[in-house]
Design an enzyme around this catalytic site. Structure first.
Site, PDB file in Angstrom:
ATOM      1  N   SER A   1      74.256 -23.284 -49.944  1.00 43.40           N
ATOM      2  CA  SER A   1      74.107 -24.193 -48.815  1.00 43.40           C
ATOM      3  C   SER A   1      75.475 -24.437 -48.203  1.00 43.40           C
ATOM      4  O   SER A   1      76.481 -23.901 -48.679  1.00 43.40           O
ATOM      5  CB  SER A   1      73.494 -25.511 -49.280  1.00 43.40           C
ATOM      6  OG  SER A   1      74.480 -26.239 -49.997  1.00 43.40           O
ATOM      7  N   LYS A   2      75.478 -25.285 -47.190  1.00 42.75           N
ATOM      8  CA  LYS A   2      76.731 -25.559 -46.485  1.00 42.75           C
ATOM      9  C   LYS A   2      77.847 -26.035 -47.409  1.00 42.75           C
ATOM     10  O   LYS A   2      79.016 -25.818 -47.144  1.00 42.75           O
ATOM     11  CB  LYS A   2      76.493 -26.613 -45.395  1.00 42.75           C
ATOM     12  CG  LYS A   2      75.695 -26.055 -44.226  1.00 42.75           C
ATOM     13  CD  LYS A   2      76.104 -26.711 -42.928  1.00 42.75           C
ATOM     14  CE  LYS A   2      75.388 -26.085 -41.741  1.00 42.75           C
ATOM     15  NZ  LYS A   2      74.133 -26.778 -41.411  1.00 42.75           N
ATOM     16  N   ARG A   3      77.450 -26.687 -48.512  1.00 47.09           N
ATOM     17  CA  ARG A   3      78.455 -27.166 -49.462  1.00 47.09           C
ATOM     18  C   ARG A   3      79.319 -26.024 -49.988  1.00 47.09           C
ATOM     19  O   ARG A   3      80.438 -26.213 -50.413  1.00 47.09           O
ATOM     20  CB  ARG A   3      77.778 -27.830 -50.670  1.00 47.09           C
ATOM     21  CG  ARG A   3      77.320 -29.244 -50.423  1.00 47.09           C
ATOM     22  CD  ARG A   3      76.645 -29.797 -51.659  1.00 47.09           C
ATOM     23  NE  ARG A   3      75.497 -28.964 -52.048  1.00 47.09           N
ATOM     24  CZ  ARG A   3      75.384 -28.353 -53.207  1.00 47.09           C
ATOM     25  NH1 ARG A   3      76.304 -28.463 -54.126  1.00 47.09           N
ATOM     26  NH2 ARG A   3      74.317 -27.611 -53.473  1.00 47.09           N
ATOM     27  N   HIS A   4      78.753 -24.814 -50.005  1.00 47.00           N
ATOM     28  CA  HIS A   4      79.500 -23.670 -50.528  1.00 47.00           C
ATOM     29  C   HIS A   4      80.348 -22.995 -49.468  1.00 47.00           C
ATOM     30  O   HIS A   4      80.996 -21.993 -49.736  1.00 47.00           O
ATOM     31  CB  HIS A   4      78.528 -22.640 -51.119  1.00 47.00           C
ATOM     32  CG  HIS A   4      77.717 -23.169 -52.247  1.00 47.00           C
ATOM     33  ND1 HIS A   4      76.424 -23.620 -52.087  1.00 47.00           N
ATOM     34  CD2 HIS A   4      78.023 -23.347 -53.553  1.00 47.00           C
ATOM     35  CE1 HIS A   4      75.971 -24.032 -53.259  1.00 47.00           C
ATOM     36  NE2 HIS A   4      76.918 -23.889 -54.156  1.00 47.00           N
ATOM     37  N   GLY A   5      80.309 -23.500 -48.257  1.00 49.22           N
ATOM     38  CA  GLY A   5      81.076 -22.859 -47.187  1.00 49.22           C
ATOM     39  C   GLY A   5      80.133 -22.336 -46.117  1.00 49.22           C
ATOM     40  O   GLY A   5      79.002 -22.805 -46.001  1.00 49.22           O
TER      41      GLY A   5
END
Ligand code: GLU
Length: 489
Positions: free
Chosen positions: A256-260
């Site tokens: 998800s966005k948390r990973h970039g």
């Protein structure tokens, strides 16, 4: 004779094309190519609040950028169009009429408040079944008809057959899948505003578009038994399924966005080549033979097999993607490299497309200097910025470590004079001159070349020195060495 497969990628334009969605699209596309089948692109834009025209365009552009041509779909047309769900409302109505005629559906008049209260009560009682309790299934048909005629709001629910038992299907990735129909509630197929639910619209379309295989993320696995009930109610052929495991981040959580960055577009903007993405993404769950890492898009289309997809979730590895991208960058011709890096050079304000067109040979000569050092095209501009402009900014640390060392000034002075006298400005000749200076001063090449490198490129770390001198030209090199002499010890 088996018919050629028909598969589809059906993104909802509620956001950009996600890396996971792109992998689903690639698997569908490669499967169609390998089998000589048809790849359909359908836009599932039934969610009016979250679907936008802009997202649709971004998705189409990303598909095109990756080189995934669709045989039928937006801009292409085809025999089973239209390919936007919002333009297919009539077919959902017709399908619903058919289900009404066979009494496979019934109207439900329960209000949201009533449904909430029932769910709460079921929870409080500790019931394992918390789906719809079928109240309206038992309303006599003529009573239901008169309530509809009187304008009472209602949805349409599918009747899960009493004796349906187990809904079983073979999944190309997960093998045998079995769901107890007893735990499926009579789900809504048509909302009170006349819009179809996902499980209904998808099946009506997939059946009308003659899909033979449904290849999609396993976040839809639990929808599949429901969709099979819709196929059965419509009397349509149930296609084969292949549910793909999720892509995870390094922490084991769903990517998800948390990973970039997660959108295909952002990978394009970071300077990944479409060929590299088309090589890396399929590897998240598949490989031609279990070990091959690099393969062309053509090889992918020749060797892709649905039944070789792993059921284990794949972990997204940015370093591997970088490595693969580097291999594709290195394989580019100088001309193709310049085309690829042009937008990045322009964005960094180093040169305009016009400058580049006016000096192609010079730009092409840069590419062998950097291709061994670049994983992504957004690394190009910072690496070659020193080749632009008359002066260069000297990196503080490099000044401290190299120019501020005893003897650096004398070295620069000797190199300046030797280069000043050069009769050729070709890299090989400049190197000969440099080595001559080393001999004369009786110093190791590093002692002589490092100060020149810092003076001319601004930093201790740079592309090869003598090629850089050649590209910069005599005037700028000598001026930069003189400037550095002023700060050197
Ligand atoms: N529009 C759905 C989605 O994007 C399609 C799912 C499916 O392939 O059935 O999740």
């Amino acid at each position: 004779m088996a018919t050629a497969p028909r598969v589809r990628f059906a993104p909802s334009p509620t956001g950009h094309l996600h890396i996971g969605g792109a992998r689903t699209a690639i698997y569908n596309w490669a499967f169609a190519k390998q089998q000589g089948g048809t790849f359909v692109l359908r836009i599932d834009d039934t969610d009016p609040e979250r679907s936008t025209e802009e997202n649709t365009q971004v998705i189409l552009r990303a598909m095109e950028w990756l080189g995934m041509d669709w045989d039928e779909g937006p801009g292409k047309g085809g025999p089973d169009g239209p390919y936007f769900q919002t333009e297919r409302t009539q077919s959902y109505r017709v399908a619903l009429e058919r289900l009404k005629a066979t009494r496979a559906v019934y109207p439900c008049f329960c209000t949201t408040e009533e449904l909430d209260a029932k769910r709460r009560a079921a929870r409080e009682r500790g019931d394992s079944f918390q789906g719809y309790d079928r109240t309206c299934r038992f309303i006599p048909p003529d009573e239901a008809a008169s309530r509809i005629a009187a304008g009472e709001p209602h949805v349409w629910r599918i009747k899960v057959p009493e004796d349906r038992g187990t809904v079983a299907f073979h999944d190309a990735v997960r093998g045998e899948c079995r769901f107890d129909a007893g735990v499926l509630d009579d789900f809504v197929v048509m909302r009170s505003d006349g819009t179809p639910t996902y499980n209904f619209a998808t099946v009506v379309d997939d059946a009308a578009m003659h899909m033979t295989h449904i290849i999609r993320g396993d976040d839809h696995l639990s929808n599949t038994p429901r969709q099979i009930l819709v196929y059965e109610a419509l009397g349509a052929v149930v296609p084969e399924f292949a549910h793909l495991s999720m892509i995870l981040g390094a922490d084991g959580k769903r990517l998800s966005k948390r990973h970039g960055a997660t959108s295909v577009e952002s990978y394009r903007d970071m300077g990944y080549l479409p060929e590299a993405i088309m090589n890396y993404l399929p590897l998240l769950g598949w490989s031609p033979d279990g070990e091959t890492t690099l393969f062309s898009t053509n090889e992918l289309c020749e060797r892709f097999r649905l039944d070789h997809i792993s059921r284990n979730p794949a972990v997204f590895d940015p370093e591997k993607l970088d490595w693969i991208n580097m291999q594709y960058l290195r394989a580019l011709t100088p001309a193709a490299y310049v085309d690829a890096m042009e937008p990045f050079i322009e964005r960094a304000g180093l040169a305009t497309p016009r400058d580049i067109a006016g000096d192609r040979a010079w730009f092409e000569a840069i590419t062998p200097l950097i291709s061994e050092r670049i994983h992504r095209l957004d690394q190009v501009a910072p690496m070659i910025a020193y080749l632009f402009g008359d002066t260069v900014e000297l990196d503080g640390k490099s000044v401290e470590k190299v120019l501020a060392k005893e003897g650096a000034r004398d070295v620069l002075c000797a190199m300046h004079d030797a280069l000043f006298a050069a009769t050729s400005w070709a890299a090989a000749d400049l190197e000969t001159i440099g080595r001559g200076v080393c001999e004369k001063l009786d110093l190791k090449p590093k002692k002589v070349f490092q100060p020149v490198r810092v003076a001319v490129t601004g930093s201790m770390v740079s592309p090869p020195l003598f090629e850089s001198l050649e590209l910069l030209g005599r005037r700028r090199c000598l001026a930069r060495i003189r400037t550095a002499m002023a700060v050197a010890l």
